[in-house]
Design an enzyme around this catalytic site. Sequence first.
Site, PDB file in Angstrom:
ATOM      1  N   GLY A 186      -7.467  -3.213   1.519  1.00 53.00           N
ATOM      2  CA  GLY A 186      -7.891  -2.211   0.533  1.00 53.00           C
ATOM      3  C   GLY A 186      -7.116  -2.356  -0.769  1.00 53.00           C
ATOM      4  O   GLY A 186      -7.632  -2.111  -1.854  1.00 53.00           O
ATOM      5  N   GLY A 187      -5.870  -2.807  -0.646  1.00 52.93           N
ATOM      6  CA  GLY A 187      -5.040  -3.022  -1.834  1.00 52.93           C
ATOM      7  C   GLY A 187      -5.141  -4.456  -2.349  1.00 52.93           C
ATOM      8  O   GLY A 187      -4.467  -4.818  -3.318  1.00 52.93           O
ATOM      9  N   GLY A 208       0.831  -1.209   0.000  1.00 49.87           N
ATOM     10  CA  GLY A 208       0.000   0.000   0.000  1.00 49.87           C
ATOM     11  C   GLY A 208       0.858   1.250   0.000  1.00 49.87           C
ATOM     12  O   GLY A 208       2.087   1.183   0.010  1.00 49.87           O
ATOM     13  N   SER A 209       0.197   2.402   0.020  1.00 44.47           N
ATOM     14  CA  SER A 209       0.949   3.656  -0.101  1.00 44.47           C
ATOM     15  C   SER A 209       1.807   3.934   1.137  1.00 44.47           C
ATOM     16  O   SER A 209       2.929   4.435   1.019  1.00 44.47           O
ATOM     17  CB  SER A 209      -0.014   4.816  -0.367  1.00 44.47           C
ATOM     18  OG  SER A 209      -0.965   4.909   0.668  1.00 44.47           O
ATOM     19  N   THR A 210       1.312   3.595   2.321  1.00 48.45           N
ATOM     20  CA  THR A 210       2.106   3.834   3.537  1.00 48.45           C
ATOM     21  C   THR A 210       3.288   2.859   3.587  1.00 48.45           C
ATOM     22  O   THR A 210       4.415   3.255   3.916  1.00 48.45           O
ATOM     23  CB  THR A 210       1.223   3.688   4.804  1.00 48.45           C
ATOM     24  OG1 THR A 210      -0.049   4.294   4.556  1.00 48.45           O
ATOM     25  CG2 THR A 210       1.876   4.355   6.002  1.00 48.45           C
ATOM     26  N   LYS A 262      -7.182   6.694  10.103  1.00 51.34           N
ATOM     27  CA  LYS A 262      -7.457   5.243  10.139  1.00 51.34           C
ATOM     28  C   LYS A 262      -7.931   4.745  11.512  1.00 51.34           C
ATOM     29  O   LYS A 262      -8.427   3.636  11.616  1.00 51.34           O
ATOM     30  CB  LYS A 262      -6.203   4.459   9.725  1.00 51.34           C
ATOM     31  CG  LYS A 262      -5.593   4.868   8.384  1.00 51.34           C
ATOM     32  CD  LYS A 262      -6.460   4.477   7.215  1.00 51.34           C
ATOM     33  CE  LYS A 262      -5.904   4.838   5.861  1.00 51.34           C
ATOM     34  NZ  LYS A 262      -4.748   4.105   5.426  1.00 51.34           N
ATOM     35  N   GLU A 274      -0.546 -10.711   3.373  1.00 52.89           N
ATOM     36  CA  GLU A 274      -0.256  -9.858   4.541  1.00 52.89           C
ATOM     37  C   GLU A 274      -0.499 -10.634   5.831  1.00 52.89           C
ATOM     38  O   GLU A 274       0.300 -10.576   6.771  1.00 52.89           O
ATOM     39  CB  GLU A 274      -1.144  -8.602   4.507  1.00 52.89           C
ATOM     40  CG  GLU A 274      -0.770  -7.658   3.370  1.00 52.89           C
ATOM     41  CD  GLU A 274      -1.744  -6.503   3.171  1.00 52.89           C
ATOM     42  OE1 GLU A 274      -1.357  -5.533   2.536  1.00 52.89           O
ATOM     43  OE2 GLU A 274      -2.889  -6.585   3.632  1.00 52.89           O
ATOM     44  N   ALA A 327      -2.845   0.010   7.245  1.00 50.75           N
ATOM     45  CA  ALA A 327      -4.173  -0.541   7.522  1.00 50.75           C
ATOM     46  C   ALA A 327      -5.222   0.403   6.958  1.00 50.75           C
ATOM     47  O   ALA A 327      -4.958   1.580   6.730  1.00 50.75           O
ATOM     48  CB  ALA A 327      -4.383  -0.710   9.023  1.00 50.75           C
TER      49      ALA A 327
HETATM   50  C1  5RP Z   1      -3.310  -3.542   1.303  1.00 48.15           C
HETATM   51  C2  5RP Z   1      -3.541  -3.051   2.670  1.00 48.15           C
HETATM   52  C3  5RP Z   1      -3.045  -1.701   3.018  1.00 48.15           C
HETATM   53  O1  5RP Z   1      -2.230  -1.787   4.138  1.00 48.15           O
HETATM   54  C4  5RP Z   1      -4.202  -0.802   3.316  1.00 48.15           C
HETATM   55  O2  5RP Z   1      -5.088  -0.818   2.209  1.00 48.15           O
HETATM   56  C5  5RP Z   1      -3.748   0.627   3.600  1.00 48.15           C
HETATM   57  O3  5RP Z   1      -3.247   1.207   2.440  1.00 48.15           O
HETATM   58  P1  5RP Z   1      -2.663   2.657   2.412  1.00 48.15           P
HETATM   59  O4  5RP Z   1      -1.386   2.642   3.187  1.00 48.15           O
HETATM   60  O5  5RP Z   1      -2.438   2.910   0.931  1.00 48.15           O
HETATM   61  O6  5RP Z   1      -3.678   3.598   2.996  1.00 48.15           O
HETATM   62  O7  5RP Z   1      -4.120  -3.706   3.511  1.00 48.15           O
HETATM   63  O8  5RP Z   1      -3.918  -4.775   1.068  1.00 48.15           O
END
Ligand code: 5RP
Length: 221
Positions: free
Chosen positions: A96-97, A29-31, A121, A103, A83
């Site tokens: 979400g990803g 994910g982006s983080t 979050k 994971e 998350a």
């Molecule tokens: C991917 C995930 C990500 O950790 C989650 O969607 C958060 O993403 P982001 O850091 O882009 O907000 O679970 O499957």
Amino acid sequence: MTQDEMKKAVAEAALQYVVPGEIIGVGTGSTANFFIDALASIKGQIKGAVASSEATAERLRGHGIEVMDLNSVNSMSIYVDGADESNNQLHLIKGGGGALTREKIVAAVADKFICIADESKLVGVMGEFPLPVEVIPMAQSYVAREIIKQIGGQPILREGFTTDNGNIILDIKNLQITEPAKTEQILNNIVGVVTNGLFALRPADTLLLGTPNGVRTVNPA
Ligand code: 5RP
């Protein structure tokens, strides 16, 4: 501070948990991407990384960080990942990803799960973010019916998306998840479900939360 600046700040703060000489579990994910970029600055200090998705593996390799097969790794000190939602007990919604299954597997191996997220979050009751469920394609309709029967909500097919494992995702909308561990178990028991995005049976150990005033460390309530 923008949301991206908060994500970058927590990603950099997570470096303090990296144990020199060890293999690091890395999320998606982006983080998590900010964490990978930060990890590159100390790549000489780690043995390698285990990736929770093909996208993460590619980004790690792009930085010259060795990506290891989880089957060749017996133990891992930390897993760092983002998350979609967390409550104050550090139960999470993830996926979400779409990388929830890998994971959850990498998190299961790690001694400590460091979750990194911006302050949006952290929620009181989880479920506003649709709960992802990875499903074997032929079981889609059966699983959707069972979800409605057993926990309610509205399972919606994530259109045009296939997981790294070749499966589909149902995102469950309109849930109020008051008993995350129970909901996680019920979903796990539906035949055809590979994994669900609740991380309550194995929650995060520490949440690094990005706020406009800096990084706040949250331990389970
Ligand atoms: C991917 C995930 C990500 O950790 C989650 O969607 C958060 O993403 P982001 O850091 O882009 O907000 O679970 O499957």
